[in-house]
Design an enzyme around this catalytic site. Structure first.
Site, mmCIF file in Angstrom:
data_model
loop_
_atom_site.group_PDB
_atom_site.id
_atom_site.type_symbol
_atom_site.label_atom_id
_atom_site.label_comp_id
_atom_site.label_asym_id
_atom_site.label_seq_id
_atom_site.Cartn_x
_atom_site.Cartn_y
_atom_site.Cartn_z
ATOM 1 C CB CYS A 233 5.503 47.342 13.594
ATOM 2 S SG CYS A 233 6.754 46.248 12.906
ATOM 3 C CE LYS B 150 4.973 5.519 7.172
ATOM 4 N NZ LYS B 150 4.571 6.858 7.576
ATOM 5 C CE LYS C 86 9.130 8.067 6.459
ATOM 6 N NZ LYS C 86 9.130 8.355 7.771
ATOM 7 C CB CYS D 213 9.770 43.958 16.423
ATOM 8 S SG CYS D 213 9.402 44.273 14.686
ATOM 9 C CB CYS E 42 6.009 42.717 15.895
ATOM 10 S SG CYS E 42 5.997 44.489 16.264
ATOM 11 C CD GLU F 269 -2.358 -1.259 2.827
ATOM 12 O OE1 GLU F 269 -2.397 -0.235 3.544
ATOM 13 O OE2 GLU F 269 -2.754 -2.365 3.191
ATOM 14 C CB CYS G 163 8.990 48.648 15.341
ATOM 15 S SG CYS G 163 8.098 47.390 16.265
ATOM 16 C CE1 TYR H 235 -3.715 3.093 8.216
ATOM 17 C CE2 TYR H 235 -3.572 4.811 6.551
ATOM 18 C CZ TYR H 235 -3.403 4.385 7.858
ATOM 19 O OH TYR H 235 -2.928 5.260 8.789
ATOM 20 C CG ASP I 4 3.684 12.673 5.151
ATOM 21 O OD1 ASP I 4 3.566 12.386 6.358
ATOM 22 O OD2 ASP I 4 4.529 13.463 4.711
HETATM 23 S S1 IVH Z 1 -1.062 0.502 8.848
HETATM 24 C C1 IVH Z 1 -0.158 -1.771 12.586
HETATM 25 N N1 IVH Z 1 -1.122 1.528 6.430
HETATM 26 O O1 IVH Z 1 1.972 5.319 9.090
HETATM 27 C C2 IVH Z 1 -0.237 -1.054 11.307
HETATM 28 N N2 IVH Z 1 -0.331 2.900 8.202
HETATM 29 O O2 IVH Z 1 4.167 4.471 11.250
HETATM 30 C C3 IVH Z 1 -0.872 0.245 11.460
HETATM 31 N N3 IVH Z 1 0.243 5.177 7.517
HETATM 32 O O3 IVH Z 1 0.535 5.718 12.223
HETATM 33 C C4 IVH Z 1 -0.662 1.191 10.382
HETATM 34 N N4 IVH Z 1 -0.278 4.952 5.383
HETATM 35 O O4 IVH Z 1 -0.520 6.996 10.302
HETATM 36 C C5 IVH Z 1 -0.810 1.751 7.722
HETATM 37 N N5 IVH Z 1 -1.300 2.301 4.236
HETATM 38 C C6 IVH Z 1 -0.992 2.520 5.530
HETATM 39 C C7 IVH Z 1 -0.506 3.758 5.990
HETATM 40 C C8 IVH Z 1 -0.178 3.915 7.342
HETATM 41 C C9 IVH Z 1 0.166 5.785 6.317
HETATM 42 C C10 IVH Z 1 0.741 5.849 8.728
HETATM 43 C C11 IVH Z 1 -0.151 5.691 9.924
HETATM 44 C C12 IVH Z 1 0.690 5.085 10.995
HETATM 45 C C13 IVH Z 1 2.071 5.286 10.481
HETATM 46 C C14 IVH Z 1 2.911 4.103 10.897
#
Ligand code: IVH
Length: 710
Positions: A473, A156, A354, A449, A467, A154, A452, A267, A158
């Site tokens: 100012c 990740k 990552k 500041c 400020c 999947e 001023c 997810y 952000d």
């Molecule tokens: S699963 C036990 N799936 O990444 C597994 N997490 O460091 C629980 N996150 O706190 C997380 N995309 O906020 C999972 N496809 C994804 C994710 C995901 C982002 C974030 C989530 C979690 C952090 C894990």
């Protein structure tokens, strides 16, 4: 046959619970009608509320999750208006999961209760290269004693993680991750996120009680728009969409949250008994229930396939609407997950890979402090130029005092620069090893500041220093005049920031009201060319006296009062006098105005220096009221009229106006009190039926125009 989310496996369909890609069942109109005839009006309104709610839930899902709306925005708004009107009439039928709650309310403001998680929210171990991924894969293989296994890949996301609890198909609670065991209950805010279903359609095969986890995000587009608005208002920018999403989700003003336009991807499904032993299948099920599950989800059977997924998304993610920072790999079988178990902090069955952020190393020469229009002070790092993600970077934001002190910075340090969210470069670390023996000056946040000399202040809950000297100012004064003349405000386009700076420097102006005292001879030199442009400027300033009141209100630069808020307030209160006298409650009652904006307006008009400026602007002759709506006739006095359908001669908005200008009242929903329905083509079947049931007459467009003598 391999399935992924583009190509889901066939769903078992039991009798009476047809599950299609569009799981919201359409209510039977005939059934509805049969019941209505026997019911009293209140009962039929209750039914109408219920049917509107389910219809709107379905349209929301079609629009936001499926991207396949079935009705026009206008038709949607009409249904929503009708529901709002009916709900106002029936407070006893309040439902926190009604589609109307998406717009947010100020209810529940004042801190979020902290609640324990039913199951701890763990974090994931991080990896940064293929070897680590391989090591994870081998550990899993070993842990499972040679069983075969699949890995669900999947993205990740952000943003910030959220846990949602559903009971009997209803969203009952939404909690942030917090410390993993306890989080903030942010349910009212989460209800405004349109990709999160408030109620699952009847007939979906979801467990009666389950938890679903995912990520709340602010899409790039929204993030950029938000930051440019903040920049225009001289406010501190959000460093990345994650911070913006987090700030938004923790806002105490659900209406603000609704406006920001958060999004969510889900997810992880957790229940006493999940639909399947396969995590991937459970995600497919969640998608069928109406949740937004990313298409970028794939079941893989080998290390090679995992690498392919990573390589593909490392670049493809750039065209996604939301921020991602890696890939998450999860053992697919829940049984196998259990077998693998977890360490103290994170599961052994999942890992995050990552993506590499683009980063460069360079020397920090100095730090300067910039004062914005609102007085916010931003630290800026001046560095040796360095190439980063295709551009040469010389300056980077250091955001605030906390970040500076956590970095423990000295001038001359070698620092690492990254493009935060690939936009604003920021310093993410210091190469302490190569700190010169003869250290430079320690970087401290300024106490006063730089413009001023006033002692800076820090408001509770805010990271920025300000400020406080807003009336003297220089950058704040200049900034306010620059805002005043800007396009969306007074639109005095023959003046620009440089000219304003010049007038300040020459002592010609100190505030916006001074502009109206400028004479041609003050700004023209002896040569003819400058005199021409001077005449143009004075004429443009004069012309700005005709700018409508809503923009004048915006031009005042009241904190948090953007263009939209200003025009909402002006439309509702009509005159400057009424805005000045409005109470906190009156302001808050205005559509789109939350407590933060309301308080800011109160504070503004409580400040004598501000009101003196406003008085001088009024004296100069600026617009202080929206034009009165001029009456055209009295033919519709005492009549309540509902508009429905589409028209040939005028737009709906024009008909609304015509009704008001002939003494009538326009209402969104049909009731016994409705005098008649102005019925265009394709009048909605529900309205038609209701009018017939209540004996409310219909009037055609032509009949109506004859009635008002047009
Ligand atoms: S699963 C036990 N799936 O990444 C597994 N997490 O460091 C629980 N996150 O706190 C997380 N995309 O906020 C999972 N496809 C994804 C994710 C995901 C982002 C974030 C989530 C979690 C952090 C894990």
């Amino acid at each position: 046959m391999e399935y992924d989310l583009f190509n889901p496996p066939p769903q078992p369909v039991s009798e009476g619970t047809a599950i299609s890609a569009n799981p919201m069942p359409t209510p039977s109109v005939a059934e509805d009608a049969a019941q209505k005839e026997t019911a009293s009006e209140a009962e039929s309104e209750a039914e109408r509320i219920a049917s509107l709610r389910s219809e709107l839930h379905r349209h929301n899902y079609n629009y936001y999750v499926r991207n396949a709306p079935e009705i026009s925005d206008q038709a949607f708004d009409e249904l929503m208006n009708e529901l709002q009107t009916l709900e106002q009439r029936h407070p006893e039928l309040f439902d926190p999961n009604s589609p109307t709650q998406r717009v947010g309310s100020d209810l529940g403001s004042g801190g979020f209760p902290t609640v324990p998680h039913e199951r701890p929210m763990l974090s994931l171990g991080n990896t940064y290269n293929r070897e680590d991924v391989k090591a994870f894969y081998e550990r899993v293989r070993e842990g499972l004693g040679g069983q075969s296994f699949d890995i669900c890949c999947e993205l990740k996301f952000d943003g910030l993680s959220i846990s949602l609890i559903y009971e009997q198909r209803q969203l009952v609670r939404a909690v942030t991750r917090g410390d993993g065991t306890r989080g903030d209950d942010v349910t009212p805010n989460v209800r405004t996120i349109r990709t999160i279903p408030l109620v699952l359609p009847a007939g979906v095969a979801a467990p009666s009680r389950f938890e679903i986890r995912g990520e709340v995000l602010l899409p790039w587009q929204r993030f950029e728009a938000l930051n440019s608005e903040r920049e225009a208002r001289g406010e501190v920018l959000f460093a990345n969409p994650r911070n913006a999403a987090s700030g938004t989700l923790k806002s105490k003003d659900a209406r603000l949250v609704a406006q920001r336009g958060l999004d969510a991807y889900l997810y992880y499904v957790l229940a006493d008994k999940e639909p399947s032993d396969s995590h991937y299948e459970n995600l497919l099920a969640a998608r069928m229930w109406g949740f937004q599950v990313s298409d970028a989800t794939r079941l893989t059977h080998s290390l090679e396939e995992i690498y392919d997924f990573i390589d593909y998304w490392d670049t493809a993610r750039r065209s996604l609407p939301v921020a991602t920072d890696g890939v998450v790999l999860k053992v697919d079988s829940l049984k196998q997950q259990e077998q693998l178990g977890m360490t103290a902090k994170s599961p052994r069955w999942a890992i995050a890979y990552k993506f590499q952020a683009e980063r460069a190393r360079t020397r920090l020469n100095s730090v300067s402090f910039q004062v914005g229009r609102t007085g916010a002070v931003t630290p800026v790092a001046n560095m040796e130029p360095v190439l980063l993600a295709g551009t040469t970077v010389r300056r980077a934001s250091l955001h605030n005092a906390d970040i500076i002190s956590s970095l423990d910075l000295y001038e001359g340090d070698y620092v690492y620069v990254e493009k935060a969210g690939e936009i604003i470069p920021q310093i993410v670390g210091v190469d302490y090893e190569s700190r010169p023996l003869l250290m430079g000056r320690k970087v401290d946040f300024v106490k006063t500041c730089p413009e001023c000399g006033s002692t800076l202040v820090r408001y509770e809950g805010e990271a920025a220093h300000y400020c406080p000297n807003s009336t003297a100012c220089p950058p704040q004064l200049r900034g306010r005049v620059e805002h005043f003349i800007s396009r969306d405000a007074m639109n005095i386009d023959s003046l620009g920031p440089e000219t304003i700076d010049d007038y300040f420097a020459r002592g010609l102006i100190r505030d916006a009201a001074d502009l109206y005292q400028i004479r041609v001879e003050d700004i023209s030199g002896n040569d003819g060319k400058r005199s021409k442009s001077a005449q143009k400027i004075v004429a443009a300033i004069e012309a700005s006296k005709q700018v409508p009141f809503d923009r004048v209100l915006y031009a005042l630069g009241i904190r948090f009062v953007g263009r939209v808020a200003a025009s909402q307030i002006a439309n509702s209160l009509r005159t400057l006098e009424r805005v000045r006298r409005a109470t906190f409650e009156e302001l808050q009652a205005i559509d789109g105005i939350g407590s933060k904006i309301a308080q800011s307006i109160i504070d503004f008009f409580a400040d004598e220096r501000a009101t003196t400026l406003v008085d001088r602007l009024v004296e100069a002759g600026l617009q202080t009221a929206l034009p009165e709506v001029e009456a055209l006739g009295t033919q519709l006095e005492g009549k309540t009229i509902v508009i429905s359908g589409t028209f040939v001669h005028h737009s709906r908005e024009q008909y609304k106006e015509l009704i008001v200008r002939h003494g009538g009242k326009n209402s969104g929903s049909i009731s016994k009190k409705t005098s008649f329905v102005l019925a265009g083509d394709n009048m909605g079947p529900a309205k038609l039926e209701k009018a017939q049931n209540l004996g409310v007459p219909l009037m055609s467009e032509d009949e109506f125009l004859t009635l008002i003598g047009q």
